[in-house]
Design a protein around this motif. Structure first.
Motif, PDB file in Angstrom:
ATOM      1  N   TYR A 187       0.832  -1.199   0.000  1.00  0.00           N
ATOM      2  CA  TYR A 187       0.000   0.000   0.000  1.00  0.00           C
ATOM      3  C   TYR A 187       0.868   1.250   0.000  1.00  0.00           C
ATOM      4  O   TYR A 187       1.836   1.350   0.746  1.00  0.00           O
ATOM      5  CB  TYR A 187      -0.919   0.015   1.224  1.00  0.00           C
ATOM      6  CG  TYR A 187      -1.768   1.251   1.313  1.00  0.00           C
ATOM      7  CD1 TYR A 187      -2.739   1.506   0.373  1.00  0.00           C
ATOM      8  CD2 TYR A 187      -1.577   2.165   2.332  1.00  0.00           C
ATOM      9  CE1 TYR A 187      -3.526   2.645   0.449  1.00  0.00           C
ATOM     10  CE2 TYR A 187      -2.360   3.300   2.426  1.00  0.00           C
ATOM     11  CZ  TYR A 187      -3.322   3.538   1.479  1.00  0.00           C
ATOM     12  OH  TYR A 187      -4.095   4.660   1.552  1.00  0.00           O
ATOM     13  N   ASP A 188       0.504   2.197  -0.854  1.00  0.00           N
ATOM     14  CA  ASP A 188       1.193   3.480  -0.924  1.00  0.00           C
ATOM     15  C   ASP A 188       0.136   4.578  -0.808  1.00  0.00           C
ATOM     16  O   ASP A 188      -0.674   4.771  -1.714  1.00  0.00           O
ATOM     17  CB  ASP A 188       1.951   3.598  -2.246  1.00  0.00           C
ATOM     18  CG  ASP A 188       2.757   4.875  -2.355  1.00  0.00           C
ATOM     19  OD1 ASP A 188       2.824   5.622  -1.363  1.00  0.00           O
ATOM     20  OD2 ASP A 188       3.322   5.119  -3.429  1.00  0.00           O
ATOM     21  N   ALA A 189       0.109   5.263   0.306  1.00  0.00           N
ATOM     22  CA  ALA A 189      -0.911   6.277   0.557  1.00  0.00           C
ATOM     23  C   ALA A 189      -0.828   7.426  -0.438  1.00  0.00           C
ATOM     24  O   ALA A 189      -1.861   7.962  -0.862  1.00  0.00           O
ATOM     25  CB  ALA A 189      -0.780   6.803   1.982  1.00  0.00           C
ATOM     26  N   ALA A 190       0.361   7.810  -0.843  1.00  0.00           N
ATOM     27  CA  ALA A 190       0.512   8.907  -1.803  1.00  0.00           C
ATOM     28  C   ALA A 190      -0.042   8.500  -3.166  1.00  0.00           C
ATOM     29  O   ALA A 190      -0.691   9.304  -3.843  1.00  0.00           O
ATOM     30  CB  ALA A 190       1.979   9.310  -1.922  1.00  0.00           C
ATOM     31  N   ARG A 191       0.187   7.270  -3.563  1.00  0.00           N
ATOM     32  CA  ARG A 191      -0.343   6.791  -4.846  1.00  0.00           C
ATOM     33  C   ARG A 191      -1.857   6.734  -4.788  1.00  0.00           C
ATOM     34  O   ARG A 191      -2.550   7.112  -5.738  1.00  0.00           O
ATOM     35  CB  ARG A 191       0.223   5.414  -5.168  1.00  0.00           C
ATOM     36  CG  ARG A 191      -0.180   4.918  -6.527  1.00  0.00           C
ATOM     37  CD  ARG A 191       0.623   3.662  -6.879  1.00  0.00           C
ATOM     38  NE  ARG A 191       0.438   3.319  -8.259  1.00  0.00           N
ATOM     39  CZ  ARG A 191      -0.443   2.419  -8.688  1.00  0.00           C
ATOM     40  NH1 ARG A 191      -1.195   1.783  -7.822  1.00  0.00           N
ATOM     41  NH2 ARG A 191      -0.563   2.153  -9.963  1.00  0.00           N
ATOM     42  N   HIS A 192      -2.411   6.280  -3.681  1.00  0.00           N
ATOM     43  CA  HIS A 192      -3.858   6.228  -3.498  1.00  0.00           C
ATOM     44  C   HIS A 192      -4.460   7.628  -3.616  1.00  0.00           C
ATOM     45  O   HIS A 192      -5.456   7.834  -4.320  1.00  0.00           O
ATOM     46  CB  HIS A 192      -4.161   5.612  -2.133  1.00  0.00           C
ATOM     47  CG  HIS A 192      -5.606   5.319  -1.917  1.00  0.00           C
ATOM     48  ND1 HIS A 192      -6.053   4.653  -0.823  1.00  0.00           N
ATOM     49  CD2 HIS A 192      -6.708   5.595  -2.638  1.00  0.00           C
ATOM     50  CE1 HIS A 192      -7.368   4.541  -0.878  1.00  0.00           C
ATOM     51  NE2 HIS A 192      -7.780   5.107  -1.973  1.00  0.00           N
TER      52      HIS A 192
END
Length: 105
Positions: A71-76
């Protein structure tokens, strides 16, 4: 008596509830904008196919968030921002103005 090699020393164990979960050295909006700019060329034009691709990628990010793996919060956030840009129509007042901000006519 020496501690058994398979057991960690007490001084090496993190204190309960005191783990560092993440650290950031840049501003959140700058990271998200950079991610969105990097993804934009791969999406193509604002068509229904592009919206479908973004929705599929967002579902994959939500699944990753639930499992915690990859999971990558910035990508989300960048994907959500790109989808929001596609789904909001341009303001009619912005189209009716010339470069100096005055109404034509």
């Amino acid at each position: 008596m020496r501690p058994h090699l398979s057991q960690p020393l007490e001084s090496n164990r993190p204190a309960a509830g005191r783990r560092i979960r993440a650290a950031r050295c840049e501003e959140r909006d700058a990271v998200i904008a950079r991610q969105a700019a990097a993804l934009r060329p791969f999406l193509g034009r604002a068509t229904e196919e592009c919206r479908t691709v973004l929705r599929r990628l967002l579902r994959a990010e939500r699944r990753a968030a639930g499992s915690g793996l990859g999971y990558d919060a910035a990508r989300h956030a960048a994907l959500a921002r790109l989808l929001a840009e596609l789904e909001t129509p341009p303001r009619p007042s912005a189209l009716a103005r010339n470069e100096k901000g005055r109404h034509p006519g």
